[in-house]
Design a protein around this motif. Structure first.
Motif, short mmCIF file in Angstrom:
data_model
loop_
_atom_site.label_atom_id
_atom_site.label_comp_id
_atom_site.label_asym_id
_atom_site.label_seq_id
_atom_site.Cartn_x
_atom_site.Cartn_y
_atom_site.Cartn_z
N UNK A 86 0.79 -1.03 0.03
CA UNK A 86 -0.02 -0.13 -0.10
C UNK A 86 0.87 1.16 -0.19
N UNK A 87 0.43 2.44 -0.27
CA UNK A 87 1.12 3.80 -0.31
C UNK A 87 1.67 3.80 1.17
N UNK A 98 -2.76 -6.62 7.14
CA UNK A 98 -3.95 -5.60 7.28
C UNK A 98 -5.13 -6.07 8.18
N UNK A 99 -5.95 -5.13 8.48
CA UNK A 99 -7.11 -5.49 9.52
C UNK A 99 -8.40 -5.13 8.60
N UNK A 100 -8.81 -6.37 8.10
CA UNK A 100 -10.05 -6.18 7.42
C UNK A 100 -11.37 -6.28 8.35
N UNK A 101 -11.34 -6.57 9.52
CA UNK A 101 -12.50 -6.50 10.53
C UNK A 101 -13.64 -7.43 10.07
N UNK A 121 -7.66 -1.17 4.83
CA UNK A 121 -7.40 -2.00 5.80
C UNK A 121 -6.13 -2.06 6.49
N UNK A 122 -5.07 -1.49 5.75
CA UNK A 122 -3.69 -1.29 6.45
C UNK A 122 -4.02 -0.05 7.28
N UNK A 123 -4.54 0.91 6.81
CA UNK A 123 -4.86 2.31 7.70
C UNK A 123 -5.63 1.54 8.94
N UNK A 124 -6.46 0.80 8.81
CA UNK A 124 -7.28 0.40 9.89
C UNK A 124 -6.45 -0.27 11.05
N UNK A 128 -6.90 -14.80 10.07
CA UNK A 128 -7.74 -15.13 8.63
C UNK A 128 -7.46 -13.70 7.86
N UNK A 129 -7.15 -12.70 8.43
CA UNK A 129 -7.09 -11.20 7.73
C UNK A 129 -5.52 -11.28 6.62
N UNK A 130 -4.75 -12.14 7.41
CA UNK A 130 -3.51 -12.30 6.37
C UNK A 130 -3.71 -13.03 4.96
#
Length: 398
Positions: free
Chosen positions: A142-143, A150-153, A166-169, A330-332
Motif C-alpha cells: 500500500x502507499x 492488514x485489518x479487514x474487520x 485495511x492497512x490504515x485500519x 484469517x485477515x492475512x
C-alpha cells in the motif's frame, strides 16, 4: 531371482522407482483431494514443456519434502492454477506432517540446537529479503509501505482496492490499543519503512524511534518521514537501552528465534516505562516445533522461526503481564492475495532485473502463505503487555 534384483541404475529400475514414488505421492495427495496431472484449479500438473521433469517430481518431493516441491516449482517442473487453494488443501490435510525427509529433519535439528538468529546473523534477512529494492516493495504494498497483516474487520470478499483502508485500519487499531497521547516517546522494534511511526506521529502527535536491519528501509523511511519527529536506526534490537512510554513491534518477532526470545523480552522490559504498554504483533504457529519451513528459510526469510503461544508466554512471563491477546490470522489471507495481485500487475517492470525464476519463487511465497493462513495452519496475534498490570484492568480495543 535375477529379475527381482534389478540394478537401480538401469532404466527398468528407474521406471519401477518412478512408478512407486508416483503411487506413494498420489496416495498422500488423495487425502487432500489433490491429483497429479489433474485439471482442477488446485491440482498439480506438468508445466508446459516439462513432461519429463514432471515424471521425476514424486521422487523429488518424497526425498526432499517442501524444499523439493518449492524448488521444482521454481525450476518450472509443475504448475497449479490456484496455488493458494492447493496449499490450503495440503495443510488442512496436514500432509506436511506426513512427509518428513532428511532435509526437513536436518533443518529442524539445526534450529533446535543452533542459535540461527544470533547478532552475527541478524542482518542476513535484511540483506536478502528487505533490501530487494524499495521500488519493488512500493509496487506491491500500500502507499504507506506497510509490510504486515492488514485489518479487514471480518469483511468477506475483500478486494485489492480495499487494502489501503485495511492497512490504515490496522495502524489505527495499534495506536488505540497502545493508548497513544501527544508527546509520548514510542519505540518501534523492526520498523520497516516507518509506516506505523509516520501514522502515529501525524495522527497522535508522538515522537518515534525505529530500529531495522535493512539499509534500504532506513534510506526510504527517512525520506517518507521527513519533517516528522521520527528517527530511524540501522541497529539490532539487542543494543537498545533507553526508556520509552510505549513500544510496538509489528512483524519482527518472527526473526527472533526461541533461543533469543527471553533476551528480546528483557530488552523490551528495560526500555519500557513502568506505566507503559508493549504491543507485539507476530505470525505464530499452533505448536512449539522448532524452525520454519526449509523452503521459506532458504529463499524468503533466512533464519526465521514462527513462535507459538506457549513460547511467547514463557518468554514474556518474567517481565510482563499479558493484558490482551487478539487473533486475526484469517485477515492475512486477504492481505497476501492483494499483495500477489499487485505484484503480478507490476511484474513487467521487474522481469528483466529479477528473472523468471524469482517471479515463480515470489508467487509461490505469497500464495502458499495465503493458503496456510486460510487453512488456519498459522496465525496472526497481537499481544498487549504491561510491566505490572494496568490498574483497574486493560480496556479491550477492537
Amino acid at each position: 531371482m535375477d529379475g527381482e534384483l534389478l540394478d537401480k541404475g538401469s532404466s527398468a529400475g528407474r521406471a519401477r522407482g518412478t512408478a512407486g514414488a508416483r503411487d506413494a505421492l498420489q496416495s498422500l495427495l488423495k487425502l487432500a483431494d489433490v491429483r497429479l496431472g489433474g485439471d482442477r484449479p488446485w491440482d498439480i500438473r506438468p508445466a508446459p514443456g516439462a513432461a519429463a521433469q514432471f515424471e521425476q517430481l514424486p521422487q523429488r518431493v518424497l526425498a526432499e519434502g517442501s524444499l523439493g516441491l518449492g524448488e521444482a516449482y521454481m525450476d518450472g517442473w509443475w504448475v497449479a492454477d490456484r496455488l493458494d487453494q492447493l496449499f490450503e488443501r495440503l495443510l488442512k490435510a496436514r500432509l506436511d506432517q506426513r512427509v518428513t525427509p532428511w532435509p526437513v529433519l536436518w533443518h529442524g535439528l539445526k534450529a533446535k540446537l543452533l542459535n540461527l538468529q544470533n547478532p552475527r546473523r541478524a542482518f542476513q534477512v535484511g540483506e536478502q529479503h528487505y533490501d530487494l529494492g524499495n521500488d519493488f516493495y512500493q509496487a506491491m504494498l500500500d502507499p504507506r509501505m506497510t509490510y504486515t497483516c492488514a485489518y479487514w474487520g471480518g469483511q468477506p470478499g475483500v478486494a485489492p482496492a480495499a487494502l489501503d483502508a485495511a492497512q490504515e485500519a490496522k495502524l489505527e487499531l495499534v495506536c488505540r490499543k497502545l493508548g497513544l497521547k501527544p508527546g509520548m516517546r514510542v519505540l518501534d522494534i523492526g520498523c520497516g519503512w516507518g509506516s506505523f511511526m509516520k501514522f502515529a506521529a501525524e495522527r497522535y502527535g508522538v515522537r518515534c524511534v525505529g530500529v531495522t536491519v535493512s539499509a534500504e528501509q532506513v534510506a526510504l523511511g527517512q525520506q517518507l518521514c521527513e519533517g516528522l519527529p521520527v528517527e530511524f536506526r540501522l541497529q539490532d534490537y539487542r543494543q537498545l537501552d533507553e526508556r520509552f512510554d510505549r513500544i510496538v513491534s509489528l512483524g519482527m518477532f518472527e526473526h527472533v528465534g526461541h533461543k533469543n526470545a527471553g533476551t528480546y523480552m528483557a530488552v523490551a522490559r528495560r526500555c519500557l516505562a513502568e506505566d507503559g504498554l508493549f504491543l507485539l504483533h507476530t505470525i505464530g504457529r499452533n505448536d512449539s516445533a522448532h524452525g520454519t519451513d526449509p523452503w521459506v528459510h532458504r529463499y524468503v526469510f533466512p533464519n526465521g522461526e514462527l513462535p507459538s503461544v506457549a513460547r511467547i508466554g514463557r518468554s514474556a512471563e518474567p517481565h510482563f503481564v499479558v493484558e490482551d491477546l487478539h487473533n486475526f490470522g484469517a485477515d492475512y489471507d486477504h492481505t497476501l492475495m492483494c499483495w500477489c495481485q499487485r505484484f503480478e500487475a507490476a511484474w513487467p517492470r521487474f522481469a528483466e532485473r529479477l528473472g523468471e525464476r524469482f517471479h515463480r519463487m515470489w508467487r509461490y511465497y505469497l500464495l502458499s502463505c495465503a493458503g496456510a493462513f486460510r487453512a488456519r495452519d498459522i496465525q496472526l496475534w497481537q499481544w498487549v503487555l504491561s510491566p505490572r498490570g494496568v490498574p483497574g484492568g486493560y480496556k479491550r480495543v477492537s
